[in-house]
Design an enzyme around this catalytic site. Structure first.
Site, PDB file in Angstrom:
ATOM      1  N   GLU A 149       0.888  -1.386  -0.195  1.00 26.76           N
ATOM      2  CA  GLU A 149      -0.086  -0.104   0.087  1.00 26.76           C
ATOM      3  C   GLU A 149       0.866   1.266  -0.255  1.00 26.76           C
ATOM      4  O   GLU A 149       2.073   1.281   0.340  1.00 26.76           O
ATOM      5  CB  GLU A 149      -0.874  -0.033   1.249  1.00 26.76           C
ATOM      6  CG  GLU A 149      -0.292  -0.084   2.535  1.00 26.76           C
ATOM      7  CD  GLU A 149      -1.304  -0.205   3.757  1.00 26.76           C
ATOM      8  OE1 GLU A 149      -2.418  -0.688   3.469  1.00 26.76           O
ATOM      9  OE2 GLU A 149      -0.651  -0.105   4.763  1.00 26.76           O
ATOM     10  N   CYS A 174       3.570   8.541   0.620  1.00 25.91           N
ATOM     11  CA  CYS A 174       4.277   7.664   1.515  1.00 25.91           C
ATOM     12  C   CYS A 174       4.418   6.333   0.999  1.00 25.91           C
ATOM     13  O   CYS A 174       3.328   5.640   0.589  1.00 25.91           O
ATOM     14  CB  CYS A 174       3.256   7.625   2.719  1.00 25.91           C
ATOM     15  SG  CYS A 174       4.022   6.408   4.095  1.00 25.91           S
ATOM     16  N   CYS A 207       5.995  -6.820   7.894  1.00 26.26           N
ATOM     17  CA  CYS A 207       7.461  -6.317   8.469  1.00 26.26           C
ATOM     18  C   CYS A 207       8.095  -7.181   9.686  1.00 26.26           C
ATOM     19  O   CYS A 207       6.795  -7.701  10.304  1.00 26.26           O
ATOM     20  CB  CYS A 207       7.089  -4.892   9.062  1.00 26.26           C
ATOM     21  SG  CYS A 207       8.390  -4.092   9.811  1.00 26.26           S
ATOM     22  N   CYS A 260       6.487  -4.080  16.046  1.00 29.10           N
ATOM     23  CA  CYS A 260       6.089  -3.134  16.950  1.00 29.10           C
ATOM     24  C   CYS A 260       4.538  -3.713  17.324  1.00 29.10           C
ATOM     25  O   CYS A 260       4.054  -3.895  16.597  1.00 29.10           O
ATOM     26  CB  CYS A 260       6.042  -1.814  16.447  1.00 29.10           C
ATOM     27  SG  CYS A 260       7.829  -1.365  15.853  1.00 29.10           S
ATOM     28  N   CYS A 301       1.184  -1.761  15.801  1.00 27.79           N
ATOM     29  CA  CYS A 301       1.208  -1.516  14.265  1.00 27.79           C
ATOM     30  C   CYS A 301       0.620  -2.795  13.316  1.00 27.79           C
ATOM     31  O   CYS A 301       0.853  -4.021  13.792  1.00 27.79           O
ATOM     32  CB  CYS A 301       2.707  -1.547  13.843  1.00 27.79           C
ATOM     33  SG  CYS A 301       2.910  -1.213  12.007  1.00 27.79           S
ATOM     34  N   GLU A 324      10.309  -1.995   7.334  1.00 27.92           N
ATOM     35  CA  GLU A 324      11.403  -1.297   7.830  1.00 27.92           C
ATOM     36  C   GLU A 324      12.411  -0.961   6.780  1.00 27.92           C
ATOM     37  O   GLU A 324      13.053  -1.700   6.371  1.00 27.92           O
ATOM     38  CB  GLU A 324      11.979  -2.008   8.970  1.00 27.92           C
ATOM     39  CG  GLU A 324      13.300  -1.475   9.614  1.00 27.92           C
ATOM     40  CD  GLU A 324      13.543  -0.112   9.902  1.00 27.92           C
ATOM     41  OE1 GLU A 324      12.844   0.246  10.934  1.00 27.92           O
ATOM     42  OE2 GLU A 324      14.192   0.550   9.224  1.00 27.92           O
ATOM     43  N   HIS A 374       8.870   6.744  19.911  1.00 27.50           N
ATOM     44  CA  HIS A 374       7.640   6.298  20.611  1.00 27.50           C
ATOM     45  C   HIS A 374       7.871   5.959  22.187  1.00 27.50           C
ATOM     46  O   HIS A 374       6.730   5.489  22.717  1.00 27.50           O
ATOM     47  CB  HIS A 374       7.010   4.754  19.928  1.00 27.50           C
ATOM     48  CG  HIS A 374       6.832   4.975  18.616  1.00 27.50           C
ATOM     49  ND1 HIS A 374       6.381   6.282  17.780  1.00 27.50           N
ATOM     50  CD2 HIS A 374       6.917   4.046  17.272  1.00 27.50           C
ATOM     51  CE1 HIS A 374       6.287   6.227  16.512  1.00 27.50           C
ATOM     52  NE2 HIS A 374       6.711   5.105  16.394  1.00 27.50           N
ATOM     53  N   CYS A 379      -0.649   2.478   9.307  1.00 27.64           N
ATOM     54  CA  CYS A 379       0.131   1.413   8.194  1.00 27.64           C
ATOM     55  C   CYS A 379      -0.074   0.178   8.245  1.00 27.64           C
ATOM     56  O   CYS A 379      -0.674  -0.599   9.500  1.00 27.64           O
ATOM     57  CB  CYS A 379       1.723   1.609   8.311  1.00 27.64           C
ATOM     58  SG  CYS A 379       2.290   1.062   9.979  1.00 27.64           S
TER      59      CYS A 379
HETATM   60  S1  SF4 Z   1       5.743   0.559  13.165  1.00 28.67           S
HETATM   61 FE1  SF4 Z   1       6.999   0.431  11.339  1.00 28.67          FE
HETATM   62  S2  SF4 Z   1       8.796  -1.002  11.958  1.00 28.67           S
HETATM   63 FE2  SF4 Z   1       7.233  -1.139  13.362  1.00 28.67          FE
HETATM   64  S3  SF4 Z   1       6.135  -3.079  12.657  1.00 28.67           S
HETATM   65 FE3  SF4 Z   1       4.916  -1.334  11.939  1.00 28.67          FE
HETATM   66  S4  SF4 Z   1       5.767  -0.980   9.835  1.00 28.67           S
HETATM   67 FE4  SF4 Z   1       7.237  -2.602  10.958  1.00 28.67          FE
END
Ligand code: SF4
Length: 368
Positions: free
Chosen positions: A93, A114, A121, A125, A128, A180, A236, A353
């Site tokens: 995306e 973006c 990923c 995190c 996320c 990442e 964060h 995201c």
């Molecule tokens: S915040 Fe960024 S680095 Fe962390 S899991 Fe989501 S996409 Fe990956």
């Protein structure tokens, strides 16, 4: 038959051998790349100054764009999302963010694109959506560039012809989508070099911000790279105890390793780094965290971008109420830290995201 390679990641040098083997003059490379990056041609037939036999050769060897546009979602506010399908069926995306230009309202909205660099990923995190299913694979440079190409063409389709030119229709590019980027370092930097190249879109590297969750060794590598991109670090949390709760990367690269790497980047590049800080209720929104963050930001001469958490289906984290957000910001400003509190755009199209991809890939829950 071997899979076609994408024309998007080609360079004058890489095209030279192909043209020589086909008995074509070397100057055609510049014409081909101009059709790709200046005119953003949608088909081989559009490349009218290339002889037909060369167009046939190109079509045989290359694909114009290695992705299909599956879905374009426009938010009721100012954010748009593109969902692209890759050759192996994986989804990626891309988000387009419009913001009014306070300094020059007559010039129209400021557009930021973006892009994603991985499918899923591996960083895990806890807040996320992209990390929920882990890493599926890295994108190659052409798949990163394909996002720019699709988004540019969509914006241009909505732009009156008199206002179009051969520059990319974005003010800024942020590498902050799924994945990442520093874990996919070579492909990401290869894509950014094409975007920056004078024979390509010549998009200024200073208008590019690369965002990392905090891979300290790769931050140091980027500090030595000749491409002068900007850096944003997803901090964060301002102490290891809180950061390790939500970002597993903090175990490998705790603040004692991460902060010196950021400092080195800032001093080698001579640029202010941005610290991204998602405000999550009862986790990292305390006065103690704000005071610790102020100390870090002052030491790094960094800007802090506060982002109230955009809630994700299936995750329990919550956005703090506005008075807590404002108090956190005030603690930073009182400590003379450069800081902004961002109103999250695109909540109604799942712009946190990874959310759009997950909703498309996962079947809806069964009816009760
Ligand atoms: S915040 Fe960024 S680095 Fe962390 S899991 Fe989501 S996409 Fe990956």
């Amino acid at each position: 038959m071997p899979e076609k390679t994408s024309l998007l990641a080609e360079t004058p040098e890489s095209l030279a051998a192909f043209l020589a083997a086909g008995g074509q003059p070397a100057y055609r490379a510049a014409q081909i790349l101009s059709w790709v990056w200046k005119k953003r041609a949608a088909s081989w037939d559009a490349m009218t100054n290339l002889p037909k036999n060369l167009r046939a050769l190109l079509a045989d060897r290359f694909s114009l764009n290695p992705t299909d546009l599956l879905l374009e979602k426009k938010s009721a506010d100012v954010t748009g999302k593109l969902l692209l399908r890759l050759h192996d069926g994986a989804l990626v995306e891309t988000v387009l963010i419009r913001a009014p230009r306070d300094d020059a309202p007559a010039a129209g909205d400021r557009l930021t694109l973006c892009v994603s660099t991985q499918v899923g990923c591996a960083m895990g995190c806890k807040f996320c959506a992209s990390g929920l299913d882990g890493l599926r694979r890295d994108l190659d440079a052409s798949e990163i560039l394909a996002q720019v190409h699709h988004a540019a063409r969509l914006v241009e389709n909505d732009t009156p012809p008199a206002l179009r030119d051969d520059r990319l229709p974005f003010d800024n590019l942020v590498v902050m989508g799924m994945g990442e980027p520093l874990a996919n370092y070579d492909a990401t930097l290869a894509a950014l070099r094409v975007l920056n190249a004078p024979w390509g879109p010549a998009f200024g590297a200073r208008r590019v911000t690369l965002s990392t969750s905090g891979l300290a060794p790769q931050i140091l590598r980027l500090a030595d790279d000749s491409l002068p991109v900007r850096l944003a670090v997803s901090l964060h949390a301002a102490t290891d105890d809180v950061r390790s709760q939500i970002m597993p990367v903090n175990k490998a690269y705790p603040l004692a390793k991460l902060l010196p790497a950021i400092k080195t980047f800032a001093s080698k590049k001579g640029r202010m780094v941005t610290l991204e800080y998602i405000l999550i209720e009862n986790l990292n929104d305390s006065t103690r965290q704000a005071a610790a963050l102020a100390e870090i930001a002052r030491d790094l001469h960094a800007h802090v971008n506060l982002i109230p958490y955009n809630e994700v289906d299936g995750l329990a984290w919550k956005r703090p109420p506005p008075e807590i957000q404002n108090a956190f910001l005030d603690t930073l400003l009182d400590a003379r830290v450069s800081a902004t509190l961002r109103r999250e755009k695109g909540a109604d199209i799942n712009a946190a995201c990874g959310q759009l991809r997950l909703k498309t890939e996962r079947p809806p829950p069964p009816a009760a």
